[in-house]
Design a protein around this motif. Structure first.
Motif, PDB file in Angstrom:
ATOM      1  N   HIS A 112      51.076  33.403 -92.511  1.00  0.00           N
ATOM      2  CA  HIS A 112      49.936  34.305 -92.317  1.00  0.00           C
ATOM      3  C   HIS A 112      49.351  34.768 -93.649  1.00  0.00           C
ATOM      4  O   HIS A 112      48.223  35.235 -93.705  1.00  0.00           O
ATOM      5  CB  HIS A 112      50.356  35.527 -91.517  1.00  0.00           C
ATOM      6  N   LEU A 113      50.143  34.640 -94.723  1.00  0.00           N
ATOM      7  CA  LEU A 113      49.709  35.113 -96.042  1.00  0.00           C
ATOM      8  C   LEU A 113      49.377  33.975 -96.995  1.00  0.00           C
ATOM      9  O   LEU A 113      48.753  34.210 -98.041  1.00  0.00           O
ATOM     10  CB  LEU A 113      50.810  35.975 -96.675  1.00  0.00           C
ATOM     11  N   LEU A 114      49.797  32.752 -96.659  1.00  0.00           N
ATOM     12  CA  LEU A 114      49.643  31.590 -97.561  1.00  0.00           C
ATOM     13  C   LEU A 114      50.232  31.912 -98.928  1.00  0.00           C
ATOM     14  O   LEU A 114      49.715  31.486 -99.965  1.00  0.00           O
ATOM     15  CB  LEU A 114      48.166  31.204 -97.708  1.00  0.00           C
ATOM     16  N   ASP A 115      51.343  32.662 -98.937  1.00  0.00           N
ATOM     17  CA  ASP A 115      51.815  33.197-100.209  1.00  0.00           C
ATOM     18  C   ASP A 115      52.623  32.222-101.061  1.00  0.00           C
ATOM     19  O   ASP A 115      53.121  32.588-102.115  1.00  0.00           O
ATOM     20  CB  ASP A 115      52.589  34.507 -99.999  1.00  0.00           C
ATOM     21  N   PHE A 116      52.724  30.953-100.623  1.00  0.00           N
ATOM     22  CA  PHE A 116      53.275  29.924-101.502  1.00  0.00           C
ATOM     23  C   PHE A 116      52.156  29.095-102.128  1.00  0.00           C
ATOM     24  O   PHE A 116      52.394  28.007-102.661  1.00  0.00           O
ATOM     25  CB  PHE A 116      54.253  29.028-100.751  1.00  0.00           C
ATOM     26  N   ALA A 117      50.934  29.596-102.062  1.00  0.00           N
ATOM     27  CA  ALA A 117      49.801  28.923-102.709  1.00  0.00           C
ATOM     28  C   ALA A 117      50.064  28.787-104.197  1.00  0.00           C
ATOM     29  O   ALA A 117      50.558  29.711-104.839  1.00  0.00           O
ATOM     30  CB  ALA A 117      48.521  29.733-102.473  1.00  0.00           C
ATOM     31  N   GLY A 118      49.742  27.612-104.724  1.00  0.00           N
ATOM     32  CA  GLY A 118      50.004  27.338-106.130  1.00  0.00           C
ATOM     33  C   GLY A 118      51.258  26.505-106.335  1.00  0.00           C
ATOM     34  O   GLY A 118      51.664  26.243-107.465  1.00  0.00           O
ATOM     35  N   LYS A 119      51.861  26.070-105.224  1.00  0.00           N
ATOM     36  CA  LYS A 119      53.051  25.225-105.298  1.00  0.00           C
ATOM     37  C   LYS A 119      52.768  23.869-104.647  1.00  0.00           C
ATOM     38  O   LYS A 119      51.960  23.782-103.722  1.00  0.00           O
ATOM     39  CB  LYS A 119      54.234  25.905-104.596  1.00  0.00           C
ATOM     40  N   LYS A 238      45.293  32.062-108.999  1.00  0.00           N
ATOM     41  CA  LYS A 238      45.544  33.488-109.236  1.00  0.00           C
ATOM     42  C   LYS A 238      46.898  33.906-108.681  1.00  0.00           C
ATOM     43  O   LYS A 238      47.627  34.693-109.297  1.00  0.00           O
ATOM     44  CB  LYS A 238      44.431  34.328-108.606  1.00  0.00           C
ATOM     45  N   ASN A 239      47.237  33.387-107.504  1.00  0.00           N
ATOM     46  CA  ASN A 239      48.522  33.707-106.887  1.00  0.00           C
ATOM     47  C   ASN A 239      49.673  33.268-107.778  1.00  0.00           C
ATOM     48  O   ASN A 239      50.672  33.977-107.928  1.00  0.00           O
ATOM     49  CB  ASN A 239      48.615  33.023-105.521  1.00  0.00           C
ATOM     50  N   LYS A 240      49.533  32.102-108.375  1.00  0.00           N
ATOM     51  CA  LYS A 240      50.562  31.584-109.284  1.00  0.00           C
ATOM     52  C   LYS A 240      50.649  32.442-110.548  1.00  0.00           C
ATOM     53  O   LYS A 240      51.729  32.714-111.066  1.00  0.00           O
ATOM     54  CB  LYS A 240      50.229  30.136-109.643  1.00  0.00           C
ATOM     55  N   GLU A 241      49.498  32.899-111.040  1.00  0.00           N
ATOM     56  CA  GLU A 241      49.461  33.699-112.260  1.00  0.00           C
ATOM     57  C   GLU A 241      50.139  35.061-112.078  1.00  0.00           C
ATOM     58  O   GLU A 241      50.818  35.536-112.985  1.00  0.00           O
ATOM     59  CB  GLU A 241      48.016  33.905-112.714  1.00  0.00           C
ATOM     60  N   ILE A 242      49.967  35.678-110.915  1.00  0.00           N
ATOM     61  CA  ILE A 242      50.523  37.004-110.707  1.00  0.00           C
ATOM     62  C   ILE A 242      51.981  36.953-110.227  1.00  0.00           C
ATOM     63  O   ILE A 242      52.604  37.985-110.004  1.00  0.00           O
ATOM     64  CB  ILE A 242      49.692  37.838-109.713  1.00  0.00           C
ATOM     65  N   GLY A 243      52.488  35.751-110.050  1.00  0.00           N
ATOM     66  CA  GLY A 243      53.897  35.609-109.740  1.00  0.00           C
ATOM     67  C   GLY A 243      54.247  35.653-108.274  1.00  0.00           C
ATOM     68  O   GLY A 243      55.424  35.847-107.915  1.00  0.00           O
ATOM     69  N   ASN A 244      53.264  35.490-107.400  1.00  0.00           N
ATOM     70  CA  ASN A 244      53.516  35.392-105.959  1.00  0.00           C
ATOM     71  C   ASN A 244      54.281  36.604-105.417  1.00  0.00           C
ATOM     72  O   ASN A 244      55.083  36.487-104.506  1.00  0.00           O
ATOM     73  CB  ASN A 244      54.321  34.116-105.637  1.00  0.00           C
ATOM     74  N   GLN A 245      54.021  37.781-105.955  1.00  0.00           N
ATOM     75  CA  GLN A 245      54.742  38.979-105.513  1.00  0.00           C
ATOM     76  C   GLN A 245      54.069  39.609-104.293  1.00  0.00           C
ATOM     77  O   GLN A 245      53.540  40.712-104.348  1.00  0.00           O
ATOM     78  CB  GLN A 245      54.836  39.985-106.664  1.00  0.00           C
ATOM     79  N   THR A 246      54.029  38.888-103.197  1.00  0.00           N
ATOM     80  CA  THR A 246      53.357  39.381-102.007  1.00  0.00           C
ATOM     81  C   THR A 246      54.316  39.796-100.917  1.00  0.00           C
ATOM     82  O   THR A 246      53.908  40.384 -99.914  1.00  0.00           O
ATOM     83  CB  THR A 246      52.417  38.301-101.438  1.00  0.00           C
ATOM     84  N   TYR A 247      55.605  39.480-101.069  1.00  0.00           N
ATOM     85  CA  TYR A 247      56.540  39.762 -99.955  1.00  0.00           C
ATOM     86  C   TYR A 247      57.869  40.237-100.492  1.00  0.00           C
ATOM     87  O   TYR A 247      58.365  39.684-101.434  1.00  0.00           O
ATOM     88  CB  TYR A 247      56.716  38.497 -99.127  1.00  0.00           C
TER      89      TYR A 247
END
Length: 247
Positions: A112-119, A238-247
């Motif tokens: 739901h967050l796509l929080d592995f974007a950048g991998k 951007k997600n990769k740059e900020i370190g994927n700290q979403t969860y």
């Protein structure tokens, strides 16, 4: 030069499983041919993974209370720190193994967050003779749903494949896939990104409370840095740059 970190999830409760063996030999061969790669294999036989309780806390508040009861927080952290992710599962009853399904249940919020974007992602399916096509497609679908750009999906069939030949052939495929890849996006990822961003962007706070919509997800998709992204590719970078700290 920084190393490229591969993390492999092996969906087996058997430390001596064929899936773990093939995954280990493949990643070892990749590292031997290119020392810029490091890898870590997370085999579920080493972890006490509990079932998802269906409480929806991850959707509403942004964390999983079951993480405090087992070692799943470690798995999340290692995945977030990776550059390339492998999902590997044996075929059990023409589907993924039970423990692999539990892993996906515990990581549903990432879809739901796509929080592995950048991998970047790959999958490995092992079977004695059949069922691999369905499992392969399922593993691929889950990677993409999490925001991972899937590059290839390997199938090892014990009845016909030699492990040594399989490893050598797919090591070459791995390097070729990496060489030919550009960016972190594809059509599916762009469409999925736009779907979530547009859906949550149209919901105001009053409707959020009245309809009991997943609060954490709504706040996430309305974060300023995400709303400013014009594409999934930009979001992934951007997600990769900020370190994927979403969860």
């Amino acid at each position: 030069m920084s190393k490229t970190k591969i993390v492999a999830i092996v969906g087996s409760n058997n430390k001596n499983s064929v899936t773990n063996l093939v995954m280990s030999k493949l990643l070892s061969n990749i590292r031997n041919k290119n020392q810029n790669y490091t890898y870590e294999i997370l085999c579920f036989s080493d972890y006490d993974i509990k079932y998802c309780e269906g409480c929806e806390t991850c959707f509403k508040r942004g964390f999983c209370p079951v993480d405090k009861k087992d070692g799943f927080a470690i798995i999340r952290r290692k995945l977030k720190e990776s550059d390339i992710i492998f999902f590997a599962s044996p075929v059990y009853g023409h589907n993924v193994s039970g423990i692999m399904k539990t892993f996906f249940d515990r990581t549903t919020v990432s879809c739901h967050l796509l929080d592995f974007a950048g991998k970047l992602g790959f999958t490995l399916t092992t079977t004695y003779s059949n069922g691999q096509e369905k499992v392969k497609l399922y593993l691929k679908d889950l990677q993409r749903s999490m925001g991972i750009k899937n590059l290839n999906n390997y199938e090892y069939v014990r009845a016909i494949d030699s492990i040594s030949e399989f490893v050598e052939i797919n090591t070459l495929k791995f390097f070729k896939d990496i060489e030919l890849n550009f960016g972190y996006t594809d059509r599916y990822l762009e469409e999925n990104f736009n779907k979530f961003r547009n859906m949550y962007g149209q919901i105001d706070e009053e409707s959020l409370l009245i309809n009991k919509i997943n609060t954490y997800e709504w706040k996430y998709w309305n974060e300023k840095w995400i709303k400013e992204c014009r594409s999934f590719q930009e979001f992934a970078v951007k997600n990769k740059e900020i370190g994927n700290q979403t969860y």
